[in-house]
Design a protein around this motif. Sequence first.
Motif, PDB file in Angstrom:
ATOM      1  N   PRO B  36      38.386  24.704  52.809  1.00 32.77           N
ATOM      2  CA  PRO B  36      39.549  25.280  53.471  1.00 32.77           C
ATOM      3  C   PRO B  36      39.154  26.130  54.664  1.00 32.77           C
ATOM      4  O   PRO B  36      37.992  26.546  54.766  1.00 32.77           O
ATOM      5  CB  PRO B  36      40.166  26.146  52.370  1.00 32.77           C
ATOM      6  CG  PRO B  36      39.044  26.455  51.463  1.00 32.77           C
ATOM      7  CD  PRO B  36      38.080  25.323  51.549  1.00 32.77           C
ATOM      8  N   PRO B  37      40.068  26.387  55.572  1.00 35.24           N
ATOM      9  CA  PRO B  37      39.737  27.231  56.721  1.00 35.24           C
ATOM     10  C   PRO B  37      39.384  28.643  56.269  1.00 35.24           C
ATOM     11  O   PRO B  37      39.814  29.074  55.207  1.00 35.24           O
ATOM     12  CB  PRO B  37      41.034  27.231  57.540  1.00 35.24           C
ATOM     13  CG  PRO B  37      42.094  26.814  56.610  1.00 35.24           C
ATOM     14  CD  PRO B  37      41.453  25.973  55.568  1.00 35.24           C
ATOM     15  N   SER B  39      39.341  32.477  55.565  1.00 33.97           N
ATOM     16  CA  SER B  39      40.413  33.460  55.350  1.00 33.97           C
ATOM     17  C   SER B  39      39.888  34.558  54.442  1.00 33.97           C
ATOM     18  O   SER B  39      38.750  34.483  53.991  1.00 33.97           O
ATOM     19  CB  SER B  39      41.639  32.782  54.750  1.00 33.97           C
ATOM     20  OG  SER B  39      41.410  32.493  53.422  1.00 33.97           O
ATOM     21  N   PRO B  40      40.694  35.560  54.151  1.00 37.13           N
ATOM     22  CA  PRO B  40      40.180  36.682  53.357  1.00 37.13           C
ATOM     23  C   PRO B  40      39.676  36.262  51.977  1.00 37.13           C
ATOM     24  O   PRO B  40      39.910  35.150  51.547  1.00 37.13           O
ATOM     25  CB  PRO B  40      41.397  37.593  53.222  1.00 37.13           C
ATOM     26  CG  PRO B  40      42.305  37.195  54.303  1.00 37.13           C
ATOM     27  CD  PRO B  40      42.048  35.768  54.591  1.00 37.13           C
ATOM     28  N   ALA B  41      39.013  37.207  51.317  1.00 36.47           N
ATOM     29  CA  ALA B  41      38.419  36.937  50.010  1.00 36.47           C
ATOM     30  C   ALA B  41      39.425  36.282  49.077  1.00 36.47           C
ATOM     31  O   ALA B  41      40.527  36.776  48.924  1.00 36.47           O
ATOM     32  CB  ALA B  41      37.939  38.254  49.395  1.00 36.47           C
ATOM     33  N   PRO B  42      39.052  35.139  48.469  1.00 32.81           N
ATOM     34  CA  PRO B  42      39.998  34.437  47.608  1.00 32.81           C
ATOM     35  C   PRO B  42      40.349  35.237  46.368  1.00 32.81           C
ATOM     36  O   PRO B  42      39.498  35.936  45.812  1.00 32.81           O
ATOM     37  CB  PRO B  42      39.258  33.154  47.226  1.00 32.81           C
ATOM     38  CG  PRO B  42      37.818  33.434  47.468  1.00 32.81           C
ATOM     39  CD  PRO B  42      37.771  34.448  48.556  1.00 32.81           C
ATOM     40  N   ALA B  43      41.596  35.096  45.929  1.00 34.18           N
ATOM     41  CA  ALA B  43      42.039  35.824  44.751  1.00 34.18           C
ATOM     42  C   ALA B  43      41.498  35.188  43.485  1.00 34.18           C
ATOM     43  O   ALA B  43      41.189  35.848  42.526  1.00 34.18           O
ATOM     44  CB  ALA B  43      43.547  35.851  44.705  1.00 34.18           C
ATOM     45  N   ARG B  44      41.443  33.841  43.493  1.00 32.36           N
ATOM     46  CA  ARG B  44      41.086  33.170  42.266  1.00 32.36           C
ATOM     47  C   ARG B  44      39.877  32.259  42.419  1.00 32.36           C
ATOM     48  O   ARG B  44      39.571  31.493  41.531  1.00 32.36           O
ATOM     49  CB  ARG B  44      42.271  32.355  41.755  1.00 32.36           C
ATOM     50  CG  ARG B  44      43.283  33.205  41.046  1.00 32.36           C
ATOM     51  CD  ARG B  44      44.373  32.330  40.513  1.00 32.36           C
ATOM     52  NE  ARG B  44      45.483  32.278  41.427  1.00 32.36           N
ATOM     53  CZ  ARG B  44      46.414  31.340  41.398  1.00 32.36           C
ATOM     54  NH1 ARG B  44      46.360  30.377  40.536  1.00 32.36           N
ATOM     55  NH2 ARG B  44      47.410  31.369  42.251  1.00 32.36           N
ATOM     56  N   ALA B  45      39.223  32.317  43.581  1.00 29.01           N
ATOM     57  CA  ALA B  45      38.083  31.438  43.778  1.00 29.01           C
ATOM     58  C   ALA B  45      36.941  31.867  42.868  1.00 29.01           C
ATOM     59  O   ALA B  45      36.723  33.053  42.663  1.00 29.01           O
ATOM     60  CB  ALA B  45      37.647  31.501  45.231  1.00 29.01           C
ATOM     61  N   LYS B  62      41.092  20.953  37.999  1.00 24.41           N
ATOM     62  CA  LYS B  62      41.587  21.557  39.232  1.00 24.41           C
ATOM     63  C   LYS B  62      41.213  20.698  40.442  1.00 24.41           C
ATOM     64  O   LYS B  62      42.007  20.554  41.374  1.00 24.41           O
ATOM     65  CB  LYS B  62      41.000  22.968  39.390  1.00 24.41           C
ATOM     66  CG  LYS B  62      41.846  23.829  40.278  1.00 24.41           C
ATOM     67  CD  LYS B  62      41.640  25.294  40.015  1.00 24.41           C
ATOM     68  CE  LYS B  62      42.719  26.071  40.752  1.00 24.41           C
ATOM     69  NZ  LYS B  62      42.607  27.480  40.588  1.00 24.41           N
ATOM     70  N   THR B 103      50.043  31.164  31.567  1.00 20.07           N
ATOM     71  CA  THR B 103      50.427  31.395  32.963  1.00 20.07           C
ATOM     72  C   THR B 103      49.946  30.285  33.872  1.00 20.07           C
ATOM     73  O   THR B 103      50.701  29.772  34.691  1.00 20.07           O
ATOM     74  CB  THR B 103      49.856  32.735  33.463  1.00 20.07           C
ATOM     75  OG1 THR B 103      50.249  33.747  32.555  1.00 20.07           O
ATOM     76  CG2 THR B 103      50.391  33.076  34.838  1.00 20.07           C
ATOM     77  N   GLU B 104      48.706  29.916  33.695  1.00 20.72           N
ATOM     78  CA  GLU B 104      48.155  28.864  34.554  1.00 20.72           C
ATOM     79  C   GLU B 104      48.916  27.556  34.321  1.00 20.72           C
ATOM     80  O   GLU B 104      49.175  26.797  35.257  1.00 20.72           O
ATOM     81  CB  GLU B 104      46.668  28.682  34.271  1.00 20.72           C
ATOM     82  CG  GLU B 104      45.959  27.968  35.401  1.00 20.72           C
ATOM     83  CD  GLU B 104      44.451  28.102  35.353  1.00 20.72           C
ATOM     84  OE1 GLU B 104      43.919  28.408  34.274  1.00 20.72           O
ATOM     85  OE2 GLU B 104      43.813  27.888  36.401  1.00 20.72           O
ATOM     86  N   VAL B 107      52.276  27.632  36.182  1.00 18.12           N
ATOM     87  CA  VAL B 107      52.152  27.416  37.628  1.00 18.12           C
ATOM     88  C   VAL B 107      51.740  25.970  37.917  1.00 18.12           C
ATOM     89  O   VAL B 107      52.375  25.275  38.714  1.00 18.12           O
ATOM     90  CB  VAL B 107      51.110  28.391  38.242  1.00 18.12           C
ATOM     91  CG1 VAL B 107      50.881  28.090  39.710  1.00 18.12           C
ATOM     92  CG2 VAL B 107      51.569  29.825  38.073  1.00 18.12           C
TER      93      VAL B 107
END
Lengths: 269, 129
Positions: B36-37, B39-45, B62, B103-104, B107
Amino acid sequence: MKRLGIATVAVLVLSLPALAHAEQTSGKKRRPLPPEFGRVVLDAESKKAGVPPVVFDHWLHRSKYTCRLCHVDIGFAMTANGTKVKAADNAAGFYCGACHDGKRVTDGRKIFDSCGKGSPQEVRGTCLRCHSQGKNVVPQVDFVAFTKGLPKGRLGNGVDWELAEEKGLIKPIDFLEGVSVPRKSLTAQKDFALSPKLEGMPEIIFSHSKHTVWNGCELCHPEIFGAVKKGSVKYTMSEIFDGKYCGVCHVTVAFPMQDCQRCHAKPVK
Amino acid sequence: MRRTGRTFLGAAVAAGLAAALLAGRPAAAQAPAKAPPPSPAPARAKEPSPAGSPAAAKDAWKREFEDVCAKTQDAMSLTSEELRALVARCDKLKPAVDALDETERKVASRRLRECRNLYQFVLESRDGR
């Protein structure tokens, strides 16, 4: 000239029953003020947890993120309380917590942590930023100051969001690292015209490009627009005012339907 | 203790399903999604999990999910055969998503349903013309 006059009268005549219907179905609700338009109150889980319901105003988020990002990638339902978000979901990095994790940065500021840990005082202060119904909470971003430089719209938030994006005054983000699926940019389908039922009414110009920029494909198809054959569903203003079809967004968040000419846009021949 | 057991069972089911899914896919489809391009620190990476572990299987579902749902923007330009294959892959992936934690699952199952239904919708709209 005469035809234009007929068209204007027809628009007025057609909109009257629709407006009356909207009035009936919504009781005697007053029209929301510009900062309130697009406001949703989320109380599916809050009251159970003993905290005030969440008051969510769309205007700030919609200026920074596309509809698709939140309603497809993050997974928020298209109806208030349809998602049933729990504090644990947010704390685990889902829903609000996908961005509100205390780490992610926007506009040079860390986005505050939703439903995260902290001292009781911190938690209380942070909680109230969202769980604010019935509380006298001063928002960090002031609506009037924020929208001051944006092009004016007639209704809704009083902002022409579409023009604001066209002019580069807002740049909604459509990709969230770690959440969004990387994909190619979308080739929009062609715009098309829909014939109104009433003779003399201007045709409806539906712009795929305008809609797909913010919504992608799967937000509308097939959940909101499920007809697979053109012309097989006869959309009525009554249903739309009831929140079906275009009304899913254009009753609640996108420019309201009283702004007739934005859809009934094709000049009458 | 009971919850831990359930979680382990869920992870094991997801592992099996994801392994089965990957085994049935063409090699090209197994390639990880494009970077991906920035961007800020990933939340779930997360860091890649050791191969064969339940976490690795979780990553596998995934990867498959991201690969399947990455084509929604191109749905109109895909052939009917390609669309049918994507619908089938969505259906095959569903049990792995259903085995995730609450939760996962909530979503991912919504997102998977939206992808699948869009591909199906485009297919049907072609037939309906």
